[in-house]
Motif scaffolding. Structure first.
Motif, mmCIF file in Angstrom:
data_model
loop_
_atom_site.group_PDB
_atom_site.id
_atom_site.type_symbol
_atom_site.label_atom_id
_atom_site.label_comp_id
_atom_site.label_asym_id
_atom_site.label_seq_id
_atom_site.Cartn_x
_atom_site.Cartn_y
_atom_site.Cartn_z
ATOM 1 N N VAL A 32 0.857 -1.194 0.000
ATOM 2 C CA VAL A 32 0.000 0.000 0.000
ATOM 3 C C VAL A 32 0.894 1.245 0.000
ATOM 4 C CG1 VAL A 32 -1.797 1.272 1.226
ATOM 5 C CG2 VAL A 32 -1.877 -1.235 1.123
ATOM 6 N N LYS A 34 0.036 4.480 -0.726
ATOM 7 C CA LYS A 34 -0.634 5.787 -0.590
ATOM 8 C C LYS A 34 0.272 6.781 0.130
ATOM 9 C CE LYS A 34 -3.088 4.393 3.617
ATOM 10 N NZ LYS A 34 -4.283 3.711 4.137
ATOM 11 N N ASN A 55 -5.474 4.423 -2.071
ATOM 12 C CA ASN A 55 -6.836 4.683 -1.623
ATOM 13 C C ASN A 55 -7.433 5.965 -2.203
ATOM 14 O OD1 ASN A 55 -5.365 6.496 -0.117
ATOM 15 N ND2 ASN A 55 -6.593 6.226 1.746
ATOM 16 N N ILE A 76 -8.175 0.526 -3.218
ATOM 17 C CA ILE A 76 -8.604 -0.050 -1.940
ATOM 18 C C ILE A 76 -9.367 0.931 -1.061
ATOM 19 C CG2 ILE A 76 -6.710 -1.743 -1.923
ATOM 20 C CD1 ILE A 76 -5.292 0.069 0.144
ATOM 21 N N MET A 158 -13.885 -7.886 0.867
ATOM 22 C CA MET A 158 -12.795 -7.143 1.496
ATOM 23 C C MET A 158 -13.330 -6.540 2.790
ATOM 24 S SD MET A 158 -11.958 -3.607 1.812
ATOM 25 C CE MET A 158 -10.653 -2.454 1.412
ATOM 26 N N VAL A 160 -12.073 -3.850 6.336
ATOM 27 C CA VAL A 160 -11.134 -3.077 7.149
ATOM 28 C C VAL A 160 -11.687 -3.117 8.578
ATOM 29 C CG1 VAL A 160 -9.967 -0.859 7.483
ATOM 30 C CG2 VAL A 160 -10.732 -1.521 5.185
ATOM 31 N N MET A 201 -3.783 -5.925 7.438
ATOM 32 C CA MET A 201 -2.905 -4.781 7.194
ATOM 33 C C MET A 201 -1.635 -4.976 8.040
ATOM 34 S SD MET A 201 -6.165 -2.098 7.118
ATOM 35 C CE MET A 201 -5.291 -0.756 7.834
ATOM 36 N N THR A 202 -0.801 -3.951 8.123
ATOM 37 C CA THR A 202 0.477 -4.110 8.832
ATOM 38 C C THR A 202 0.305 -4.737 10.224
ATOM 39 O OG1 THR A 202 1.504 -2.291 7.645
ATOM 40 C CG2 THR A 202 2.477 -2.863 9.775
ATOM 41 N N ARG A 217 -2.968 -6.310 2.607
ATOM 42 C CA ARG A 217 -2.658 -4.941 2.172
ATOM 43 C C ARG A 217 -1.741 -4.299 3.214
ATOM 44 N NH1 ARG A 217 -8.284 -5.341 2.718
ATOM 45 N NH2 ARG A 217 -8.012 -3.834 4.393
ATOM 46 N N VAL A 218 -0.461 -4.231 2.892
ATOM 47 C CA VAL A 218 0.525 -3.784 3.878
ATOM 48 C C VAL A 218 1.189 -2.491 3.409
ATOM 49 C CG1 VAL A 218 2.628 -4.403 5.128
ATOM 50 C CG2 VAL A 218 0.912 -6.169 4.604
ATOM 51 N N GLY A 219 1.007 -1.426 4.181
ATOM 52 C CA GLY A 219 1.613 -0.136 3.847
ATOM 53 C C GLY A 219 2.803 0.165 4.748
ATOM 54 N N THR A 220 2.500 0.543 5.988
ATOM 55 C CA THR A 220 3.524 0.940 6.952
ATOM 56 C C THR A 220 4.653 -0.092 7.083
ATOM 57 O OG1 THR A 220 1.698 1.959 8.158
ATOM 58 C CG2 THR A 220 3.803 1.806 9.311
ATOM 59 N N ARG A 226 3.357 6.791 7.656
ATOM 60 C CA ARG A 226 2.906 7.921 6.830
ATOM 61 C C ARG A 226 2.810 9.148 7.734
ATOM 62 N NH1 ARG A 226 0.100 3.437 5.232
ATOM 63 N NH2 ARG A 226 -1.432 3.802 6.864
HETATM 64 C C1 LIG Z 1 -3.809 2.445 4.385
HETATM 65 C C2 LIG Z 1 -4.540 1.190 4.141
HETATM 66 C C3 LIG Z 1 -3.928 -0.063 4.328
HETATM 67 C C4 LIG Z 1 -2.505 -0.237 4.833
HETATM 68 O O1 LIG Z 1 -2.411 0.164 6.177
HETATM 69 P P1 LIG Z 1 -1.064 -0.097 7.008
HETATM 70 O O2 LIG Z 1 -1.526 -0.163 8.417
HETATM 71 O O3 LIG Z 1 -0.156 1.049 6.737
HETATM 72 O O4 LIG Z 1 -0.490 -1.394 6.549
HETATM 73 C C5 LIG Z 1 -4.673 -1.190 4.043
HETATM 74 N N1 LIG Z 1 -5.953 -1.109 3.598
HETATM 75 C C6 LIG Z 1 -6.556 0.060 3.415
HETATM 76 C C7 LIG Z 1 -7.967 0.076 2.916
HETATM 77 C C8 LIG Z 1 -5.887 1.246 3.666
HETATM 78 O O5 LIG Z 1 -6.520 2.418 3.483
#
Ligand SMILES: *Cc1c(COP(=O)(O)O)cnc(C)c1O
Length: 227
Positions: A32, A34, A55, A76, A158, A160, A201-202, A217-220, A226
């Motif tokens: 991820v 973003k 996103n 996403i 999906m 969250v 996620m993370t 879905r892994v961002g951080t 961020r």
């Molecule tokens: C930002 C986001 C993520 C990733 O989040 P992290 O905690 O940084 O891994 C995953 N899914 C969605 C829908 C997001 O908006």
């Protein structure tokens, strides 16, 4: 840093797959990206990471032409109907179909460019007032409606779940999303296969994999915090 992070996330995915008797190939890692610059995305791509999640439609629109065409973009986040046109020709999947109206609007744009677009229904699995998504009790009906749209191909669900400090607390929501997908699959709706579960996620992707996630879905964990 991205190299080390990707390596660590990869090891944790492998360990979670091993613990739950699953094969690594069953799980797609979506990085991820973003708010992160294209330089970081390019770096991850050069290390073999090809699936990226964003996103905001504008961000996909702006980053897409600057990066190699083989990257796969996953939408996403919350998608406003008037912004579908920015991404409809760029994304490989829209994970965040959160209402029948949005599905209809995506159908219109996809038809315009003659493309069939894979989608997931976003389910508000914990029933949080602050979050969008389809109520679990309305998911089957929305799946039936989506199945009738010729330019959408429904692939799964999906979610969250709530932000929690302890990942275990989200296990129940991941398990519930999986059950919901199984219930919908049992209906054998034409044009629908419930093979994808985008969850984790993370903070909780390992628990999600143990509960059947096929896309995390892994961002951080890959790109850092961020700001
Ligand atoms: C930002 C986001 C993520 C990733 O989040 P992290 O905690 O940084 O891994 C995953 N899914 C969605 C829908 C997001 O908006």
């Amino acid at each position: 840093m991205i190299r080390e992070n990707l390596h660590e996330v990869e090891e944790r995915i492998c360990a979670a797959c091993a613990r739950s008797g699953r094969s690594r190939e069953e799980v797609t890692l979506i990085a991820v990206s973003k708010t992160k610059p294209v330089g970081m995305i390019r770096e991850a791509a050069e290390l073999g990471q090809l699936d990226f999640g964003e996103n905001k439609p504008q961000e996909i629109r702006d980053k897409y032409p600057q990066l190699p065409p083989e990257l796969r973009w996953h939408m996403i986040g919350n998608l406003q109907r008037n912004k579908i046109k920015y991404i409809i020709d760029k994304v490989c999947m829209i994970h965040s179909v959160s209402s029948p109206e949005l599905a209809q609007a995506i159908e219109k744009e996809a038809a315009r460019i003659d493309r069939v677009i894979p989608v997931l229904l976003e389910v508000n699995i914990a029933g949080e007032a602050s979050k969008g998504g389809i109520a679990p009790g309305e998911a089957l009906e929305t799946a039936r409606l989506t199945a009738q749209l010729p330019h959408l191909r429904l692939k799964g669900l999906m979610c969250v779940p709530p932000f929690v400090e302890i990942a275990e607390e989200n296990r129940v929501w991941f398990a519930n999303l999986r059950k919901l997908a199984i219930d919908i699959a049992k209906e054998n709706i034409d044009n629908v296969d419930m093979c994808e579960l985008s969850m984790g996620m993370t903070g909780d992707f390992e628990v999600a994999i143990e509960e059947g996630a096929t896309m995390v879905r892994v961002g951080t964990g890959i790109f850092g915090a961020r700001v």
